[in-house]
Design a protein around this motif. Structure first.
Motif, PDB file in Angstrom:
ATOM      1  N   VAL A 125      10.975  -0.545   4.266  1.00  0.00           N
ATOM      2  CA  VAL A 125      10.561   0.397   3.660  1.00  0.00           C
ATOM      3  C   VAL A 125      10.697   0.357   1.600  1.00  0.00           C
ATOM      4  CG1 VAL A 125      11.112   2.386   4.993  1.00  0.00           C
ATOM      5  CG2 VAL A 125      12.647   1.953   3.015  1.00  0.00           C
ATOM      6  N   GLU A 126       9.440   1.004   1.406  1.00  0.00           N
ATOM      7  CA  GLU A 126       9.833  -0.249  -0.053  1.00  0.00           C
ATOM      8  C   GLU A 126      10.427   1.172  -0.721  1.00  0.00           C
ATOM      9  OE1 GLU A 126       6.333  -1.251  -2.869  1.00  0.00           O
ATOM     10  OE2 GLU A 126       5.223  -0.300  -1.335  1.00  0.00           O
ATOM     11  N   LEU A 127      11.437   0.264  -1.849  1.00  0.00           N
ATOM     12  CA  LEU A 127      12.386   0.771  -2.514  1.00  0.00           C
ATOM     13  C   LEU A 127      12.116   1.723  -4.300  1.00  0.00           C
ATOM     14  CD1 LEU A 127      15.789  -1.024  -2.133  1.00  0.00           C
ATOM     15  CD2 LEU A 127      14.539   1.016  -0.772  1.00  0.00           C
ATOM     16  N   THR A 128      12.570   2.547  -4.825  1.00  0.00           N
ATOM     17  CA  THR A 128      11.938   2.978  -5.986  1.00  0.00           C
ATOM     18  C   THR A 128      12.783   1.641  -6.597  1.00  0.00           C
ATOM     19  OG1 THR A 128      14.064   3.993  -5.918  1.00  0.00           O
ATOM     20  CG2 THR A 128      11.807   5.652  -5.254  1.00  0.00           C
ATOM     21  N   CYS A 129      12.333   1.650  -7.910  1.00  0.00           N
ATOM     22  CA  CYS A 129      12.777   0.562  -8.498  1.00  0.00           C
ATOM     23  C   CYS A 129      13.287   1.031 -10.296  1.00  0.00           C
ATOM     24  CB  CYS A 129      11.169  -0.160  -9.254  1.00  0.00           C
ATOM     25  SG  CYS A 129      11.854  -0.895 -10.408  1.00  0.00           S
ATOM     26  N   PRO A 130      14.099   0.805  -9.763  1.00  0.00           N
ATOM     27  CA  PRO A 130      15.479   1.366 -11.319  1.00  0.00           C
ATOM     28  C   PRO A 130      15.060   1.309 -12.590  1.00  0.00           C
ATOM     29  CG  PRO A 130      16.792  -0.528 -10.545  1.00  0.00           C
ATOM     30  CD  PRO A 130      14.982  -0.767  -9.013  1.00  0.00           C
ATOM     31  N   TYR A 131      13.626   0.536 -12.449  1.00  0.00           N
ATOM     32  CA  TYR A 131      13.702   0.264 -14.720  1.00  0.00           C
ATOM     33  C   TYR A 131      11.693   0.559 -14.836  1.00  0.00           C
ATOM     34  CZ  TYR A 131      16.750  -3.628 -13.140  1.00  0.00           C
ATOM     35  OH  TYR A 131      18.133  -4.382 -12.695  1.00  0.00           O
ATOM     36  N   ARG A 140       3.631   7.195   4.914  1.00  0.00           N
ATOM     37  CA  ARG A 140       2.618   6.176   5.849  1.00  0.00           C
ATOM     38  C   ARG A 140       3.623   6.214   7.004  1.00  0.00           C
ATOM     39  NH1 ARG A 140       3.965   0.225   5.781  1.00  0.00           N
ATOM     40  NH2 ARG A 140       6.208   1.011   5.132  1.00  0.00           N
ATOM     41  N   TRP A 141       4.357   7.087   7.383  1.00  0.00           N
ATOM     42  CA  TRP A 141       5.344   7.268   8.656  1.00  0.00           C
ATOM     43  C   TRP A 141       4.051   7.929   9.289  1.00  0.00           C
ATOM     44  CZ3 TRP A 141       7.595  10.589  11.656  1.00  0.00           C
ATOM     45  CH2 TRP A 141       8.531  10.111  13.166  1.00  0.00           C
ATOM     46  N   VAL A 142       4.335   9.300   8.579  1.00  0.00           N
ATOM     47  CA  VAL A 142       3.491   9.936   9.704  1.00  0.00           C
ATOM     48  C   VAL A 142       2.569   9.708  10.026  1.00  0.00           C
ATOM     49  CG1 VAL A 142       3.256  12.693   9.013  1.00  0.00           C
ATOM     50  CG2 VAL A 142       4.959  12.312   7.972  1.00  0.00           C
ATOM     51  N   HIS A 143       1.496   9.152   9.227  1.00  0.00           N
ATOM     52  CA  HIS A 143       0.498   8.424   9.427  1.00  0.00           C
ATOM     53  C   HIS A 143       0.506   7.729  10.510  1.00  0.00           C
ATOM     54  CE1 HIS A 143      -3.338   5.663   9.061  1.00  0.00           C
ATOM     55  NE2 HIS A 143      -3.850   6.998   9.204  1.00  0.00           N
ATOM     56  N   ASP A 144       1.334   6.603  10.453  1.00  0.00           N
ATOM     57  CA  ASP A 144       1.534   5.822  12.000  1.00  0.00           C
ATOM     58  C   ASP A 144       1.924   6.260  12.859  1.00  0.00           C
ATOM     59  OD1 ASP A 144       0.452   3.920   9.907  1.00  0.00           O
ATOM     60  OD2 ASP A 144       2.727   3.210   9.109  1.00  0.00           O
TER      61      ASP A 144
END
Length: 356
Positions: free
Chosen positions: A274-280, A348-352
């Motif tokens: 999964v793609e993580l949120t960027c802290p910056y 994305r998970w729901v779609h897949d």
């Protein structure tokens, strides 16, 4: 060095420095598109004339010991090279198309070893998976789509267990994706008669404690893996199923006796990157972001073991319909609520999974 050799080296170096996982060379009617894969996204990188594309693909095929003159059937090959002081494995796959051959290059950094405590986004899951490897015998299956990190997870766990428990680990792979000096690695070679089934039979006579089978892809391999687990070995392998419960159904489809599944199957994990949120940054990172290309993705798991696994086996038999365990959907939702995972990952998970 010729112009084509310099171009090939430049394309590979660019992909590695951008942390891409694959290079796609796609022929089109008037030109050729070169794209890089970053997670679930393909990014256009370069456009080439058709003539240069033919020479480039021929160069890659020659380097990977493939048949340059054969363009009507798919081929595969591999080789390794050193770039910026790092050994990189490259796996090649060609596919004939309406315009020309298409080539995909999978990039496999050989020295990339994730510490076991970074395997999962949630440390508690990492501890549970490491505890599974304490079993003296049984079958543990890792499921997930291609590119979800199953092989990286397996090697991180095997590397840790070889240090902690001092056990003889033998792997059977097609191809060997990550060279590891801590385990004995066997390459599947159909031409030489070393199939998954034949290789497994030979490995059983080599006094292993843990056997890692690259993939259970047919009934014969499934039955031999289960038999190895029944004879006192811990067998780890992968499958391509949508969720953890699907692996139980797949074993049954391969003709494995339900009693043998119940006796051998220790656990099944389903994995997603999964793609993580960027802290910056908010939203998409720019190429100037400090965190660009680093810490961008992490693995999340659902684990089917114990009572939930027994209930799943009974469900396959038609005895029970309600199996309760923490699913990937719930894990991803938890990560989003805590601010670790991007909200787009849920869609994305729901779609897949649910739309199919």
């Amino acid at each position: 060095m010729s112009t084509i050799e310099r171009m090939a080296e430049r394309i590979i170096k660019d992909a590695i420095r951008c942390h891409a996982s694959d290079i796609h060379i796609i022929p089109r009617r008037k030109d050729t598109l070169i794209q890089l894969r970053f997670g679930s996204k393909l990014a256009p990188r370069l456009y080439l004339p058709k003539e240069e594309c033919d020479r480039l693909i021929s160069h890659f095929k020659f380097t990977a010991s493939m048949d340059i003159g054969e363009k009507r059937r798919p081929q595969s090959g591999a080789y390794s090279l050193e770039i910026d002081g790092q050994m990189i494995g490259l796996r090649f796959s060609t596919l004939p198309s309406s315009h020309n051959e298409s080539l995909v290059i999978r990039i496999l950094p050989q020295q990339e070893q994730i510490p076991f405590f970074q395997i999962s986004l949630f440390p508690n899951m990492t501890r549970k998976m490491l505890a599974l490897l304490k079993h003296a015998h049984g079958l543990i299956i890792f499921t997930g789509p291609t590119g979800s990190g199953k092989t990286t997870t397996l090697y991180s766990l095997l590397n840790e267990t070889s240090h902690m428990f001092h056990r003889n680990v033998i792997t059977l792979e097609d191809p060997i994706e990550k060279v590891n000096d801590m385990v004995l690695q066997v390459q599947v070679n159909e031409k030489a008669g070393v199939s998954y089934a034949a290789g497994l039979k030979a490995i059983l006579r080599h006094d292993p404690d843990i056997i890692m089978v690259g993939e259970i892809r047919d009934a014969e391999t499934a039955k031999i893996a289960v038999r190895a687990a029944l004879t006192g070995h811990l067998v780890l392998s992968t499958m391509h199923t949508r969720d953890a419960k699907g692996a139980v159904y797949r074993l049954a489809e391969f003709g494995v006796n339900m009693l043998e599944i119940e006796q051998t199957l220790v656990a099944v994990t389903a994995q997603r990157l999964v793609e993580l949120t960027c802290p910056y940054c908010e939203g998409e990172c720019s190429s100037y972001c400090y965190g660009y290309g680093r810490w961008k993705r992490a693995s999340v798991f659902e684990l089917l073991a114990g009572r939930a696994l027994n209930a799943s086996i009974k469900e396959v038999r038609g005895e029970v319909n309600d199996v309760k365990y923490r699913t990937l959907k719930e894990v991803i939702t938890k990560g989003i609520a805590l601010g670790y995972i991007k909200e787009s990952e849920y869609s994305r998970w729901v779609h897949d999974n649910e739309a199919t």
